[in-house]
Design a protein around this motif. Structure first.
Motif, mmCIF file in Angstrom:
data_model
loop_
_atom_site.group_PDB
_atom_site.id
_atom_site.type_symbol
_atom_site.label_atom_id
_atom_site.label_comp_id
_atom_site.label_asym_id
_atom_site.label_seq_id
_atom_site.Cartn_x
_atom_site.Cartn_y
_atom_site.Cartn_z
ATOM 1 N N GLY A 144 1.242 -5.995 -4.830
ATOM 2 C CA GLY A 144 2.560 -5.389 -4.999
ATOM 3 C C GLY A 144 2.854 -5.122 -6.463
ATOM 4 O O GLY A 144 3.954 -5.408 -6.937
ATOM 5 N N GLY A 145 1.880 -4.566 -7.190
ATOM 6 C CA GLY A 145 2.056 -4.296 -8.626
ATOM 7 C C GLY A 145 3.183 -3.300 -8.847
ATOM 8 O O GLY A 145 3.285 -2.310 -8.129
ATOM 9 N N ALA A 161 2.849 9.350 -9.855
ATOM 10 C CA ALA A 161 4.195 9.930 -9.754
ATOM 11 C C ALA A 161 4.124 11.338 -10.341
ATOM 12 O O ALA A 161 3.252 11.617 -11.161
ATOM 13 C CB ALA A 161 5.164 9.070 -10.546
ATOM 14 N N ARG A 205 7.750 0.610 -13.984
ATOM 15 C CA ARG A 205 9.170 0.621 -14.324
ATOM 16 C C ARG A 205 9.959 1.362 -13.246
ATOM 17 O O ARG A 205 9.397 2.180 -12.522
ATOM 18 C CB ARG A 205 9.370 1.285 -15.693
ATOM 19 C CG ARG A 205 8.764 0.439 -16.827
ATOM 20 C CD ARG A 205 8.885 1.134 -18.164
ATOM 21 N NE ARG A 205 8.215 2.424 -18.144
ATOM 22 C CZ ARG A 205 8.693 3.524 -18.730
ATOM 23 N NH1 ARG A 205 9.829 3.484 -19.367
ATOM 24 N NH2 ARG A 205 8.013 4.639 -18.671
ATOM 25 N N PRO A 228 -5.023 8.297 -14.894
ATOM 26 C CA PRO A 228 -5.526 7.007 -15.367
ATOM 27 C C PRO A 228 -6.898 7.129 -16.029
ATOM 28 O O PRO A 228 -7.662 8.046 -15.724
ATOM 29 C CB PRO A 228 -5.628 6.166 -14.096
ATOM 30 C CG PRO A 228 -5.581 7.115 -12.967
ATOM 31 C CD PRO A 228 -4.983 8.397 -13.443
ATOM 32 N N LEU A 255 0.646 10.389 -16.040
ATOM 33 C CA LEU A 255 -0.601 10.625 -16.761
ATOM 34 C C LEU A 255 -1.789 10.210 -15.898
ATOM 35 O O LEU A 255 -1.701 9.248 -15.148
ATOM 36 C CB LEU A 255 -0.630 9.773 -18.033
ATOM 37 C CG LEU A 255 0.370 10.116 -19.129
ATOM 38 C CD1 LEU A 255 0.357 9.025 -20.183
ATOM 39 C CD2 LEU A 255 0.002 11.455 -19.743
ATOM 40 N N THR A 305 5.276 2.189 -8.555
ATOM 41 C CA THR A 305 4.154 1.326 -8.180
ATOM 42 C C THR A 305 3.113 1.310 -9.289
ATOM 43 O O THR A 305 2.861 2.339 -9.914
ATOM 44 C CB THR A 305 3.503 1.907 -6.896
ATOM 45 O OG1 THR A 305 4.502 1.929 -5.883
ATOM 46 C CG2 THR A 305 2.339 1.072 -6.423
ATOM 47 N N SER A 331 2.542 -9.810 -7.387
ATOM 48 C CA SER A 331 2.839 -9.221 -8.695
ATOM 49 C C SER A 331 2.950 -10.367 -9.701
ATOM 50 O O SER A 331 3.730 -11.297 -9.487
ATOM 51 C CB SER A 331 4.156 -8.447 -8.636
ATOM 52 O OG SER A 331 4.755 -8.368 -9.919
ATOM 53 N N THR A 332 2.189 -10.296 -10.778
ATOM 54 C CA THR A 332 2.263 -11.370 -11.788
ATOM 55 C C THR A 332 3.659 -11.388 -12.429
ATOM 56 O O THR A 332 4.109 -12.438 -12.876
ATOM 57 C CB THR A 332 1.190 -11.216 -12.880
ATOM 58 O OG1 THR A 332 1.319 -9.918 -13.471
ATOM 59 C CG2 THR A 332 -0.207 -11.399 -12.315
ATOM 60 N N VAL A 367 3.077 -1.254 -19.631
ATOM 61 C CA VAL A 367 3.819 -2.477 -19.958
ATOM 62 C C VAL A 367 5.167 -2.426 -19.250
ATOM 63 O O VAL A 367 5.830 -1.390 -19.244
ATOM 64 C CB VAL A 367 4.029 -2.575 -21.493
ATOM 65 C CG1 VAL A 367 4.913 -3.768 -21.840
ATOM 66 C CG2 VAL A 367 2.694 -2.664 -22.220
ATOM 67 N N SER A 397 -0.722 0.704 -9.477
ATOM 68 C CA SER A 397 -1.922 0.538 -8.675
ATOM 69 C C SER A 397 -2.800 -0.561 -9.291
ATOM 70 O O SER A 397 -3.162 -0.489 -10.456
ATOM 71 C CB SER A 397 -2.627 1.897 -8.647
ATOM 72 O OG SER A 397 -3.946 1.733 -8.260
ATOM 73 N N ASN A 446 -6.367 -0.932 -16.640
ATOM 74 C CA ASN A 446 -7.459 -0.415 -15.822
ATOM 75 C C ASN A 446 -8.773 -0.772 -16.507
ATOM 76 O O ASN A 446 -9.028 -0.303 -17.612
ATOM 77 C CB ASN A 446 -7.362 1.105 -15.719
ATOM 78 C CG ASN A 446 -6.056 1.540 -15.089
ATOM 79 O OD1 ASN A 446 -5.551 0.892 -14.181
ATOM 80 N ND2 ASN A 446 -5.494 2.639 -15.582
HETATM 81 C C1 BT5 Z 1 4.188 1.027 -16.234
HETATM 82 O O1 BT5 Z 1 5.164 1.604 -15.476
HETATM 83 O O2 BT5 Z 1 3.342 1.618 -16.857
HETATM 84 C C2 BT5 Z 1 4.213 -0.502 -16.231
HETATM 85 C C3 BT5 Z 1 3.063 -1.076 -15.474
HETATM 86 C C4 BT5 Z 1 3.066 -2.583 -15.575
HETATM 87 C C5 BT5 Z 1 2.075 -3.202 -14.643
HETATM 88 C C6 BT5 Z 1 1.951 -4.677 -14.869
HETATM 89 S S1 BT5 Z 1 0.571 -5.353 -14.049
HETATM 90 C C7 BT5 Z 1 1.095 -6.939 -14.399
HETATM 91 C C8 BT5 Z 1 2.586 -6.938 -14.161
HETATM 92 N N1 BT5 Z 1 2.887 -7.177 -12.771
HETATM 93 C C9 BT5 Z 1 3.470 -6.113 -12.206
HETATM 94 O O3 BT5 Z 1 3.841 -6.046 -11.002
HETATM 95 N N2 BT5 Z 1 3.622 -5.131 -13.108
HETATM 96 C C10 BT5 Z 1 3.120 -5.527 -14.408
HETATM 97 P P1 BT5 Z 1 5.518 3.126 -15.471
HETATM 98 O O4 BT5 Z 1 5.643 3.626 -16.882
HETATM 99 O O5 BT5 Z 1 6.664 3.232 -14.571
HETATM 100 O O6 BT5 Z 1 4.263 3.839 -14.859
HETATM 101 C C11 BT5 Z 1 4.040 3.836 -13.486
HETATM 102 C C12 BT5 Z 1 3.387 5.158 -13.126
HETATM 103 O O7 BT5 Z 1 2.051 5.170 -13.660
HETATM 104 C C13 BT5 Z 1 3.220 5.349 -11.626
HETATM 105 O O8 BT5 Z 1 4.332 5.995 -11.083
HETATM 106 C C14 BT5 Z 1 1.968 6.224 -11.536
HETATM 107 O O9 BT5 Z 1 2.261 7.587 -11.790
HETATM 108 C C15 BT5 Z 1 1.151 5.745 -12.722
HETATM 109 N N3 BT5 Z 1 0.184 4.686 -12.349
HETATM 110 C C16 BT5 Z 1 0.250 3.780 -11.342
HETATM 111 N N4 BT5 Z 1 -0.791 2.953 -11.372
HETATM 112 C C17 BT5 Z 1 -1.537 3.352 -12.422
HETATM 113 C C18 BT5 Z 1 -2.739 2.864 -12.998
HETATM 114 N N5 BT5 Z 1 -3.376 1.793 -12.505
HETATM 115 N N6 BT5 Z 1 -3.218 3.503 -14.094
HETATM 116 C C19 BT5 Z 1 -2.581 4.575 -14.634
HETATM 117 N N7 BT5 Z 1 -1.440 5.066 -14.140
HETATM 118 C C20 BT5 Z 1 -0.914 4.457 -13.050
#
Ligand code: BT5
Length: 324
Positions: free
Chosen positions: A117-118, A220, A121, A226, A224, A125, A91-92, A188, A127, A209
């Motif tokens: 392991g991205g 989840a 919040r 993707p 929304l 997870t 994870s960055t 974010v 993806s 993405n």
């Molecule tokens: C976010 O969380 O939207 C924050 C994501 C931040 C990711 C970055 S990548 C670089 C850095 N390193 C990390 O490890 N993290 C940050 P949240 O609002 O909680 O949304 C997560 C939810 O979005 C998940 O529960 C899924 O429903 C959905 N989701 C997961 N992966 C997705 C994807 N690739 N595209 C769209 N939705 C996704």
């Protein structure tokens, strides 16, 4: 910069013309054998480098990855002083957090094209298959911890502006989702280290993405759908995407530090998809603590929800779901 980066920079500066191994060796103060080894390492990293008899080496292609040298060459803002990574990592945000705790300066950024392991919040997870851009930046704003909530919105706005630079028209969903149409293009995640009255560091992580993976991510409940940048743009490359995001975020961060979120509120509102929509906001326990029509956001970045009786509740944190 390593000697390998110097070799790459010299080949790049030659603009597709060959550069002799001898002149490279002389310029960089290393042996010709060492130059040959650096060229092999660059090829291993995915660079296309031709060796032309009697003429030298010629750079013909770069790998499609957000590699620091590639991204640095495209940046237009000065905030980013140290770029790292570029390949796969856990994870960055974890990487950047470790650097921040060890004293890394503001403007340090960790880049990846894949995460194992991205994180989203609240322990969710993110993806992160190959073919995306995942990056985290270290910021050190001189503010109180409470102000960091609006920084998350400013970063999301910066990400949307980054997409503008690429020609994709992104919208926002409070607090920090970035959308194409009604679907999620980027997320974010802000984390911070702070004393009660002073922020020490903020790590802002951004996941985008870019290309559609073979398998859709698990969502989840209520998540929304993707969407991918490749749905809006033809064959987007990862380094230019990373550079555009970093530029957009640097610009937004500079405005936020100089003038606060209030100066960006109008632009946030213009891009905000929730305005006028009927929503329910739930707290961590899942209890609805505001329901009504979104009136906008205030100068602190709180979501303003107007209930049926006309009372407006400012919401600092929570999960927003659409009603009706
Ligand atoms: C976010 O969380 O939207 C924050 C994501 C931040 C990711 C970055 S990548 C670089 C850095 N390193 C990390 O490890 N993290 C940050 P949240 O609002 O909680 O949304 C997560 C939810 O979005 C998940 O529960 C899924 O429903 C959905 N989701 C997961 N992966 C997705 C994807 N690739 N595209 C769209 N939705 C996704």
């Amino acid at each position: 910069m390593t000697t390998r980066d110097d070799v790459l920079a010299a080949l790049r500066d030659a603009d597709g013309e060959p550069v002799s191994g001898e002149s490279l060796a002389r310029e960089l103060g290393v042996s010709r054998v060492a130059v040959g080894k650096h060229v092999s390492a660059l090829r291993d990293a995915g660079y296309g480098i031709e060796a032309l008899a009697g003429a030298g080496y010629r750079l013909v292609s770069a790998p499609d990855a957000p590699l620091p040298v590639e991204v640095a060459a495209l940046l237009q803002t000065a905030l980013w002083v140290d770029l790292r990574g570029g390949g796969a990592t856990g994870s960055t945000n974890d990487d950047a957090r470790t650097l921040a705790r060890a004293g890394a300066p503001e403007g340090t950024a960790v880049l990846a094209s894949e995460q194992t392991g991205g994180r989203g919040r609240l322990g969710r997870t993110w993806s992160s298959p190959p073919g995306g851009v995942y990056l985290s930046v270290v910021l050190r704003p001189v503010v109180a911890p409470a102000q960091v909530a609006s920084l998350a919105l400013a970063v999301a706005l910066g990400v949307a502006r980054g997409f503008d630079r690429l020609g994709a028209d992104a919208a926002l969903k409070w607090p920090n989702d970035v959308l194409l149409g009604e679907r999620k293009l980027a997320g974010v995640l802000l984390e911070m280290g702070a004393e009660p009255d002073r922020v020490e560091w903020v790590v802002a992580g951004i996941g985008v993405n870019v290309r559609r993976p073979a398998e859709n991510p698990a969502l989840a409940p209520g998540g929304l759908e993707p969407v991918y940048l490749s749905d809006a743009l033809t064959a987007p490359l990862l380094a230019p995407v990373a550079a555009a995001l970093l530029d957009g975020v640097a610009e937004a961060y500079a405005e936020w530090t100089a003038h606060g979120f209030s100066a960006m509120r109008e632009e946030y509102e213009r891009r905000h998809r929730l305005v006028g929509r009927h929503v329910a906001v739930r707290d961590l326990a899942g209890t609805v603590h505001a329901e009504g029509v979104v009136a906008g956001v205030d100068d602190e970045g709180r979501l303003l929800v107007r209930d049926a009786g006309g009372d407006v509740t400012p919401v600092t944190a929570g999960e927003v779901s659409l009603r009706g």
